[in-house]
Design a protein around this motif. Structure first.
Motif, short mmCIF file in Angstrom:
data_model
loop_
_atom_site.label_atom_id
_atom_site.label_comp_id
_atom_site.label_asym_id
_atom_site.label_seq_id
_atom_site.Cartn_x
_atom_site.Cartn_y
_atom_site.Cartn_z
N ASP A 178 0.83 -1.21 0.00
CA ASP A 178 0.00 0.00 0.00
C ASP A 178 0.86 1.26 0.00
O ASP A 178 0.49 2.28 -0.59
N GLY A 179 2.03 1.18 0.60
CA GLY A 179 2.93 2.33 0.58
C GLY A 179 3.42 2.59 -0.85
O GLY A 179 3.50 3.74 -1.29
N GLY A 180 3.72 1.52 -1.57
CA GLY A 180 4.16 1.67 -2.96
C GLY A 180 3.06 2.27 -3.82
O GLY A 180 3.32 3.13 -4.67
N ALA A 181 1.83 1.84 -3.58
CA ALA A 181 0.69 2.37 -4.34
C ALA A 181 0.55 3.86 -4.08
O ALA A 181 0.33 4.66 -5.01
N ALA A 182 0.71 4.26 -2.82
CA ALA A 182 0.56 5.68 -2.48
C ALA A 182 1.66 6.50 -3.16
O ALA A 182 1.41 7.62 -3.63
N VAL A 183 2.86 5.94 -3.23
CA VAL A 183 3.96 6.64 -3.89
C VAL A 183 3.64 6.84 -5.38
O VAL A 183 3.83 7.92 -5.94
N GLU A 184 3.15 5.79 -6.01
CA GLU A 184 2.84 5.91 -7.45
C GLU A 184 1.78 6.98 -7.68
O GLU A 184 1.85 7.76 -8.61
N LYS A 185 0.80 7.00 -6.82
CA LYS A 185 -0.30 7.97 -6.98
C LYS A 185 0.21 9.39 -6.75
O LYS A 185 -0.05 10.29 -7.54
N ALA A 186 0.96 9.56 -5.67
CA ALA A 186 1.43 10.91 -5.34
C ALA A 186 2.44 11.44 -6.35
O ALA A 186 2.64 12.64 -6.48
N SER A 187 3.08 10.52 -7.08
CA SER A 187 4.09 10.96 -8.04
C SER A 187 3.47 11.50 -9.33
O SER A 187 4.16 12.03 -10.19
N ALA A 188 2.15 11.35 -9.47
CA ALA A 188 1.49 11.76 -10.72
C ALA A 188 1.62 13.25 -10.95
O ALA A 188 1.71 13.70 -12.10
N GLY A 189 1.65 14.04 -9.89
CA GLY A 189 1.71 15.50 -10.03
C GLY A 189 2.88 15.93 -10.90
O GLY A 189 2.72 16.66 -11.87
N SER A 190 4.07 15.44 -10.57
CA SER A 190 5.24 15.86 -11.33
C SER A 190 5.68 14.77 -12.31
O SER A 190 6.72 14.89 -12.95
N LEU A 191 4.90 13.72 -12.42
CA LEU A 191 5.16 12.62 -13.36
C LEU A 191 6.57 12.06 -13.23
O LEU A 191 7.24 11.79 -14.22
N LYS A 192 7.02 11.87 -11.98
CA LYS A 192 8.36 11.33 -11.83
C LYS A 192 8.34 9.82 -12.06
O LYS A 192 7.30 9.16 -11.88
N ALA A 193 9.49 9.33 -12.46
CA ALA A 193 9.60 7.88 -12.68
C ALA A 193 9.70 7.20 -11.32
O ALA A 193 10.48 7.62 -10.47
N THR A 194 8.92 6.15 -11.13
CA THR A 194 8.99 5.43 -9.85
C THR A 194 9.36 3.98 -10.12
O THR A 194 9.04 3.43 -11.18
N TRP A 195 10.02 3.40 -9.16
CA TRP A 195 10.29 1.95 -9.22
C TRP A 195 9.95 1.41 -7.85
O TRP A 195 10.67 1.69 -6.89
N THR A 196 8.84 0.71 -7.75
CA THR A 196 8.47 0.16 -6.45
C THR A 196 8.56 -1.36 -6.51
O THR A 196 8.48 -1.96 -7.57
N ASN A 197 8.68 -1.95 -5.34
CA ASN A 197 8.80 -3.41 -5.27
C ASN A 197 7.44 -4.08 -5.37
O ASN A 197 7.35 -5.30 -5.28
N GLN A 198 6.37 -3.30 -5.56
CA GLN A 198 5.01 -3.86 -5.68
C GLN A 198 4.68 -4.77 -4.51
O GLN A 198 4.00 -5.78 -4.67
N GLY A 199 5.19 -4.43 -3.36
CA GLY A 199 4.90 -5.23 -2.17
C GLY A 199 5.55 -6.62 -2.19
O GLY A 199 5.13 -7.52 -1.47
N ARG A 200 6.55 -6.79 -3.05
CA ARG A 200 7.20 -8.12 -3.13
C ARG A 200 8.53 -8.10 -2.41
O ARG A 200 9.18 -7.06 -2.29
N ARG A 201 8.94 -9.30 -2.00
CA ARG A 201 10.18 -9.45 -1.27
C ARG A 201 11.32 -9.61 -2.26
O ARG A 201 11.18 -10.27 -3.28
N ARG A 202 12.40 -9.02 -1.93
CA ARG A 202 13.57 -9.20 -2.80
C ARG A 202 14.62 -9.94 -1.98
O ARG A 202 14.78 -9.67 -0.79
N ASP A 203 15.29 -10.86 -2.62
CA ASP A 203 16.36 -11.57 -1.92
C ASP A 203 17.62 -10.72 -2.07
O ASP A 203 18.36 -10.85 -3.04
N TRP A 204 17.84 -9.86 -1.08
CA TRP A 204 18.95 -8.90 -1.20
C TRP A 204 20.30 -9.60 -1.25
O TRP A 204 21.25 -9.08 -1.84
N LEU A 205 20.38 -10.78 -0.61
CA LEU A 205 21.67 -11.47 -0.60
C LEU A 205 22.05 -12.05 -1.96
O LEU A 205 23.21 -12.31 -2.23
#
Ligand code: NAI
Length: 797
Positions: A744-771
């Motif tokens: 939900d945080g990622g969704a809010a970021v995408e929505k709020a970024s619409a004003g200045s149309l900035k490029a966003t890259w969110t993890n879509q609520g998925r886990r990344r294996d950082w290791l």
């Protein structure tokens, strides 16, 4: 009939109309009205009616076209979904044959396509015949090649799936080709909606696809207006939206797709500068202006609509321009000697007239040639405003018509700052015979495409797309293909386990409480210095047993704004050679390595990780910094092979200032994995570390200080991730945003970024294996940390 002597005297030429017989025959065959093209067949609209498509040169109806409804869109999406697996499973060489066949068939029907395009849109036949349709064929040929190369050239990538594509009316078939060819090459299937003013060549293309044997469902075309477009955008089974059109609609689509996981590319408006230096070949520059703003009646997203001329040559340039304007022939677009046809539709004509009237009240001088316009059609004369104030509406708004606003500059620096004084950043054209000056200016322009001593050049091998509010994503070339692919590791990543995190408990700094004292509170890190949080609050960081380990500052909006400002001041970083940035990163890696034990203890204390796991995380973080230090001078651009006697430099440029919201899992490695590739590419960042485990990030302050990372390159604001993310997403001076946190945080970021149309890259609520090196590092990160600027540079005669 005029006498030959008279003709030689006036150099007037008579009409030379293109025969429209074949087009009229084709339209007559469809007199009953067009259906949608779904699953390989033309089908009558499920419900709802048809609307009329007009010829802007005569204002007479050409055809009846269906208004797509939810049922039509659903049928098209279902057909595309059914076809997608099979299409993607074909060997690349098979898909290539299909694309190749489309290219051939387009070439075979070139005349019919050109004439229909001209009748539907109003563009001169010279342009549709010599520019639009040949480029369409070129696009399919080029992408036929990619279809067979995609597997080996993009290992680990997969097609996105079903793509919804919405295109405008200014280059109806060319925009279709720009969308459809890469999508199909990469193994996607498509539901495309042409613009309501100009749907005819898309429907003719559907016939061509049938004729060429394209498998059913691979390409579906649904006609209709914006409401039909919105149905495609909102359809839950669409995986990607590609849109070209107005910034206003682009913004709406960004909001509508926020949080849906749909991949998005937006190619939006522009107000592109056309810069002429005093050492330019002025006659060539005048022809460049003609190609920039009077090509396609100025209805071009990358039109050079702002002429900036060096003061010393301005009067000469204006005189030459006016003389040239007087020779432009406005008239029947089917006449082969017409330079400018009618405007596409009445609303667009009204819009242009409105701006021109407004311009006259804004203090600029308006010049139009006195030649009378043809009667009947939606014609508008080529128009020049001189002395336009840079801040005036006509110099800022996209007019999308044959209207040029001109102003002057004195120095190259002033030219650059005037050119960049726009919310858009699609294209620019620079005219100077001094290559050093032209390239120096090109490098500083905020634009996705820069043409040096040329204008409005396009090629399938070269990426096209904008900076800033001109959108994000590229079309064409290798960079364009990424828009239709997804990394396997990203697509398959499992969902993050939801963690019920209580809001951070704010306590006043130095207040009366039993937490560790104020001098043990980690402050924020802004502009290379530790800074007290603006609100005067901190919060306690606890271990897994709930024991307080320390306090960190609770950042707020003001802290984010200060950090962005500090980042903006660190302009030198992006200008350093990659080699110099590498030296700093190697130093950082060494200093981090020297303190590995301390960081490992901190991790164990904060997260309860075993000593072994904590050491593994720190070691991986050190390796990762080394990895990006190595890459800092190796993430090269490309020289595209577009045309003979032409180099097109595809340069990977940093965004500028990026916002980065770091994950809770792997608090040190997650932070390093996101922040370091961003700075390796020359960005400055405002990073928000894991709110639950921020102490490893605050421990980094000293490491950053001792590693010669210049002040302002890395700024760290601790606090509530989603509160700070919102401020970053809304901030106009943040060009790109990465978010790794709950869905939900990622969704809010995408929505709020619409004003200045900035490029966003969110993890879509998925886990990344950082290791994992496959997921936690690599070119994907570098690609997302940069945007491609294509600089066209012709040479020779
Ligand atoms: P538009 O952005 O409304 O139309 C472009 C396409 O989007 C059309 O196919 C339209 O049906 C569709 N569309 C409209 N509303 C939609 C929605 N809510 N959801 C999904 N699709 C939707 O552009 P319009 O109104 O034709 O032109 C207005 C202005 O936009 C022009 O004067 C020009 O400044 C700009 N424009 C820019 C273009 C570009 O290539 N950058 C192309 C066309 C227009």
């Amino acid at each position: 009939m005029p006498r030959i002597a008279e003709i030689l005297d006036t150099m007037e030429y008579g009409p030379s109309p293109e025969d429209s017989g074949i087009a009229r025959d084709w339209l007559a065959r469809h007199e009953a009205g067009f259906g949608h093209f779904i699953d390989g067949k033309f089908v009558a609209p499920a419900e709802g009616g048809r609307f009329e498509v007009l010829n802007p040169a005569t204002s007479k109806p050409l055809a009846q076209v269906a208004q797509g409804t939810a049922k039509d869109v659903d049928a098209a999406v279902k057909a595309a979904r059914r076809a997608q697996k099979g299409w993607a499973a074909l060997p690349g060489s098979e898909r290539a044959r299909h694309l190749y066949a489309l290219a051939r068939h387009v070439q075979r029907r070139e005349r019919l396509l050109s004439v229909i395009e001209t009748m539907d849109n109003g563009k001169p036949i010279r342009e549709s015949r010599d520019i639009d349709i040949p480029l369409v064929a070129r696009h399919f040929y080029h992408h036929a090649g990619w279809a067979s190369l995609v597997e080996t050239e993009f290992p680990g990538y997969r097609p996105v799936g079903v793509c919804g594509q919405i295109i405008p009316w200014n280059f109806p078939l060319l925009m279709l080709a720009w969308k459809v060819a890469p999508a199909l090459a990469a193994g996607n299937t498509v539901v495309l909606k042409p613009a309501e003013f100009t749907p005819l060549t898309a429907l003719l293309f559907a016939e061509i696809a049938q004729e060429a044997g394209l498998p059913p469902g691979v390409l579906n075309i649904v006609t209709g207006d914006g409401a039909t477009g919105a149905l495609i955008v909102d359809h839950p089974d669409v995986d990607k939206i590609a849109f070209t059109g107005s910034t206003e609609v682009g913004r709406r689509i960004r909001e509508a797709t926020a949080g849906t996981g749909k991949k998005l590319s937006l190619e939006l408006g522009g107000k592109s500068p056309f810069i002429v230096f005093d050492d330019a070949d002025l006659d060539a520059a005048v022809e460049g202006v003609v190609d920039s703003i009077w090509f396609n009646q100025g209805q071009v997203c990358c039109a050079g609509s702002r002429l900036l001329v060096q003061e010393s040559v301005a009067d000469r340039m204006y005189d030459k321009l006016k003389r040239r304007m007087a020779t432009l022939r406005v008239g029947d677009p089917l006449d082969k000697s017409t330079d400018m046809g009618p405007i596409v539709a009445q609303v667009q004509l009204d819009r242009i007239k409105h701006y021109v009237e407004l311009g006259k009240t804004e203090g600029a001088a308006c010049w139009q040639d006195s030649a009378t316009l043809p009667k009947g059609g939606l014609y508008f004369p080529p128009t020049l405003f001189t002395g336009a104030e840079p801040a005036s509406t006509i110099a800022q708004d996209e007019i999308f018509g044959p209207v040029l606003t001109a102003s002057t500059f004195r120095t190259p620096d002033e030219a650059v700052s005037l050119a960049n004084n726009s919310r858009y950043g699609l294209a620019a054209s620079v005219w100077s015979e001094t290559v050093n000056q032209a390239l120096h200016v090109a490098a500083r322009l905020k634009a996705g495409v820069v043409w040096i001593n040329c204008a409005n050049m396009f090629d399938a091998a070269v990426g096209f797309g904008g900076y800033r509010e001109s959108g994000f994503g590229r079309e064409g070339g290798r960079e364009g293909l990424y828009e239709y692919l997804v990394a396997g590791w990203e697509k398959d990543a499992p969902a993050l386990k939801p963690v019920a995190a209580a809001p951070l408990a704010a306590v006043p700094l130095g207040g009366d409480h039993d937490l560790p004292s104020i001098d043990r509170t980690a402050k924020l890190y802004v502009g290379g210095k530790q800074a007290r949080p603006d609100g005067g609050y901190s919060y306690g960081v606890t271990d897994p047993k709930g024991r307080v380990l320390g306090q960190v500052g609770l950042g707020n909006r003001k802290d984010i704004r200060n950090a962005v400002e500090a980042a903006h001041k660190a302009t030198g970083w992006g200008g350093l050679a990659g080699h110099n940035r590498a030296q700093v990163l190697y130093f950082l890696a060494e200093n981090l390595a020297a303190r590995s034990e301390e960081f490992a203890h901190r991790l164990t204390a904060m997260t309860g990780a075993t000593a072994k796991a904590a050491s593994a995380e720190v070691e991986a973080a050190v390796r990762r910094v080394f990895f990006y230090a190595g890459f800092a001078d190796k993430y090269d651009g490309q020289v595209h092979d577009a045309r003979a006697r032409q180099v097109t430099l595809a340069m990977n440029e940093p965004w500028g200032v990026m916002g980065i919201l770091c994950p809770d899992e792997a608090p040190l490695l997650g932070f390093v994995s996101l922040v370091v590739p961003a700075i390796a590419m020359g960005n400055r960042v405002v990073a928000v570390p894991s709110p639950r485990h921020p102490l490893v990030a605050t421990d980094l302050y000293q490491v950053l200080d001792t590693s010669d990372v210049p002040d302002g390159v890395v700024n760290i604001v601790t606090g509530e991730r989603d509160v700070l993310a919102k401020t970053l997403a809304e901030h106009d001076d943040i060009a790109a945003l990465w978010y790794a946190g709950p869905a939900d945080g990622g969704a809010a970021v995408e929505k709020a970024s619409a004003g200045s149309l900035k490029a966003t890259w969110t993890n879509q609520g998925r886990r990344r294996d950082w290791l994992s090196d496959a997921e936690g590092q690599g070119r994907d990160y570098l690609r997302r940390a940069t945007q491609v600027k294509n600089i066209w540079l012709p040479y020779g005669e």
